[in-house]
Write a protein that holds these residues in place. Structure first.
Motif, mmCIF file in Angstrom:
data_model
loop_
_atom_site.group_PDB
_atom_site.id
_atom_site.type_symbol
_atom_site.label_atom_id
_atom_site.label_comp_id
_atom_site.label_asym_id
_atom_site.label_seq_id
_atom_site.Cartn_x
_atom_site.Cartn_y
_atom_site.Cartn_z
ATOM 1 N N GLN A 194 0.286 46.252 27.969
ATOM 2 C CA GLN A 194 -0.239 44.652 28.045
ATOM 3 C C GLN A 194 -0.729 44.147 26.602
ATOM 4 O O GLN A 194 -0.271 43.099 26.498
ATOM 5 C CB GLN A 194 -1.540 44.712 28.865
ATOM 6 N N ARG A 198 1.255 40.876 24.918
ATOM 7 C CA ARG A 198 0.623 39.449 24.597
ATOM 8 C C ARG A 198 0.871 39.465 22.834
ATOM 9 O O ARG A 198 0.705 38.420 22.532
ATOM 10 C CB ARG A 198 -0.954 39.947 24.373
ATOM 11 N N VAL A 253 -6.433 43.721 23.676
ATOM 12 C CA VAL A 253 -5.970 42.784 24.553
ATOM 13 C C VAL A 253 -6.749 41.358 24.614
ATOM 14 O O VAL A 253 -6.364 40.354 24.864
ATOM 15 C CB VAL A 253 -5.939 43.310 26.006
ATOM 16 N N LYS A 254 -8.334 41.526 24.623
ATOM 17 C CA LYS A 254 -9.164 40.402 24.719
ATOM 18 C C LYS A 254 -8.795 39.478 23.587
ATOM 19 O O LYS A 254 -8.851 38.394 23.566
ATOM 20 C CB LYS A 254 -10.430 41.046 24.879
ATOM 21 N N LYS A 257 -5.627 37.776 23.885
ATOM 22 C CA LYS A 257 -5.547 36.501 24.614
ATOM 23 C C LYS A 257 -6.055 35.361 23.973
ATOM 24 O O LYS A 257 -5.749 34.081 24.049
ATOM 25 C CB LYS A 257 -6.415 36.971 26.062
ATOM 26 N N GLU A 258 -7.368 35.613 23.394
ATOM 27 C CA GLU A 258 -8.026 34.523 22.781
ATOM 28 C C GLU A 258 -7.368 34.015 21.523
ATOM 29 O O GLU A 258 -7.344 32.665 21.463
ATOM 30 C CB GLU A 258 -9.377 35.025 22.155
ATOM 31 N N ARG A 260 -4.008 33.505 21.716
ATOM 32 C CA ARG A 260 -3.211 32.647 22.261
ATOM 33 C C ARG A 260 -3.499 31.448 23.075
ATOM 34 O O ARG A 260 -2.948 30.904 23.836
ATOM 35 C CB ARG A 260 -2.196 33.486 23.105
ATOM 36 N N GLU A 262 -5.824 31.653 25.714
ATOM 37 C CA GLU A 262 -5.819 32.198 27.128
ATOM 38 C C GLU A 262 -7.205 32.480 27.426
ATOM 39 O O GLU A 262 -7.882 33.226 26.701
ATOM 40 C CB GLU A 262 -4.712 33.274 27.465
ATOM 41 N N ASP A 263 -7.740 32.272 28.677
ATOM 42 C CA ASP A 263 -8.754 32.907 29.355
ATOM 43 C C ASP A 263 -8.544 34.094 29.886
ATOM 44 O O ASP A 263 -7.661 34.685 29.834
ATOM 45 C CB ASP A 263 -9.613 31.961 30.445
ATOM 46 N N HIS A 264 -9.614 34.800 30.481
ATOM 47 C CA HIS A 264 -9.427 35.965 30.929
ATOM 48 C C HIS A 264 -8.739 36.254 32.167
ATOM 49 O O HIS A 264 -8.358 37.583 32.323
ATOM 50 C CB HIS A 264 -10.946 36.846 31.143
ATOM 51 N N GLY A 266 -5.842 34.752 32.515
ATOM 52 C CA GLY A 266 -4.302 34.703 31.896
ATOM 53 C C GLY A 266 -4.140 33.181 32.009
ATOM 54 O O GLY A 266 -3.026 32.669 31.814
ATOM 55 N N ASP A 268 -4.235 29.095 30.969
ATOM 56 C CA ASP A 268 -4.150 28.264 29.705
ATOM 57 C C ASP A 268 -5.728 27.701 29.386
ATOM 58 O O ASP A 268 -6.293 27.201 30.380
ATOM 59 C CB ASP A 268 -3.405 27.271 29.537
#
Length: 325
Positions: A194, A198, A253-254, A257-258, A260, A262-264, A266, A268
């Motif tokens: 994952q 990301r 991974v968190k 996401k941040e 990019r 993105e929230d938790h 997935g 936008d």
């Protein structure tokens, strides 16, 4: 056009393509001179003969091969150029292979092959189109810098690229370096996959050599007599720190996401800041919460206040009853 490093021809069956090898990369490293620190004078390497102790010029220096401890054989550049090799002045294509079959560890320096004269334009274009349509790469041999080399030809934006390759026996066996077998959980593998997903990008053009930039800043500061740039105070050296592998993967991974936006889940997010905001000394949200709590406390009397009010009302009622009697 950079200065040609080699001139010859591509031998493609019975097709001959005159080409010149030019470097496909540039050296942007910061180079230093060796200097005498007392007066900054240059310190150069002197070429001294070990037998007579005399300094020799470049014209007096040649190649020699040590056959034994007491015997060295001289070999001239002319003798090397006249060696009976079919690849002496030719890049001889010997095979075509799938690009995926080439181990990247065998690929070394990269060069462009430029056409050498108008006569080379048509056969050059023919080879380029053949490589493009076949989706294959060509394996070739050529003699260069005193040895026969293995090369790889492929297409990059309309130009033929020559990659210098290692011979099979020049690649060390990695088995002796492989770590011992350890157990890795499926959940850890899934988190690693994952994280890789990301961090996947399509373009690498945004990467820059930050070390070279920092080195140039130091040189510029010293040349101008200014203080040297200091490292960021917030950066901490965490080398050697032992962390929980799963926790590190989750945090990575968190963070990906941040970065990019993105929230938790997935989806936008509305936040577009690529870097986390810097922490400040004031906290607005807790202050508002505290003020709200005080307002609520003022509107709603406490239990002790209500008890005292009831006792006072009772005493006043008893006094009015005595006065009336």
């Amino acid at each position: 056009m950079p200065r040609p490093l080699w001139a010859g021809a591509i031998s493609f069956g019975l097709v001959t393509i005159p080409v010149k090898i030019v470097s496909a990369t540039e050296d942007h490293d910061v180079h230093f001179h060796r200097v005498h620190l007392t007066d900054m004078g240059r310190v150069r390497t002197r070429k001294v003969c070990e037998i007579d102790g005399q300094v020799v010029s470049q014209d007096e220096i040649g190649k020699g091969y040590e056959v034994s401890r007491d015997e060295t054989v001289a070999v001239t550049d002319e003798e090397l150029e006249q060696m009976p090799l079919p690849t002496a002045k030719a890049i001889e294509i010997v095979a075509f292979v799938d690009a995926d079959s080439i181990d990247p560890v065998r690929i070394s320096d990269s060069y462009y092959l430029a056409v050498d004269g108008q006569v080379a334009v048509k056969p050059y274009t023919l080879l380029r189109k053949a490589l493009e349509r076949s989706s294959k790469v060509a394996v070739a041999k050529l003699a260069w810098h005193g040895r026969e080399r293995l090369g790889l030809l492929r297409i990059r934006e309309g130009a033929i690229v020559l990659h210098s390759m290692k011979w099979p026996d020049e690649v060390r066996d990695p088995q002796e370096l492989a770590p011992k077998v350890v157990e890795v959980g499926e959940e850890e593998i899934e988190q690693a996959l994952q994280l890789a997903d990301r961090m996947t990008i399509e373009d690498l053009s945004g990467f820059r050599d930050e070390y070279r930039q920092a080195l140039e800043d130091i040189i510029a500061a010293k040349a101008d007599g200014k203080p040297l740039p200091s490292p960021d105070e917030g950066e901490e050296n965490k080398a050697g720190e032992v962390v929980d592998l799963m926790a590190a993967l989750n945090a990575s991974v968190k963070a990906a996401k941040e970065s990019r936006g993105e929230d938790h889940d997935g989806q936008d997010a509305t936040v577009h800041e690529m870097r986390p905001a810097k922490k400040t000394g004031t906290r607005t949200a807790p202050a508002k919460k505290a003020a709200s709590s005080k307002t609520t406390a003022a509107k709603k009397p406490s239990a002790s206040t209500s008890s005292r009010a009831k006792k006072s009302t009772g005493k006043k009622a008893a006094a009015r009853k005595r006065t009336a009697s």
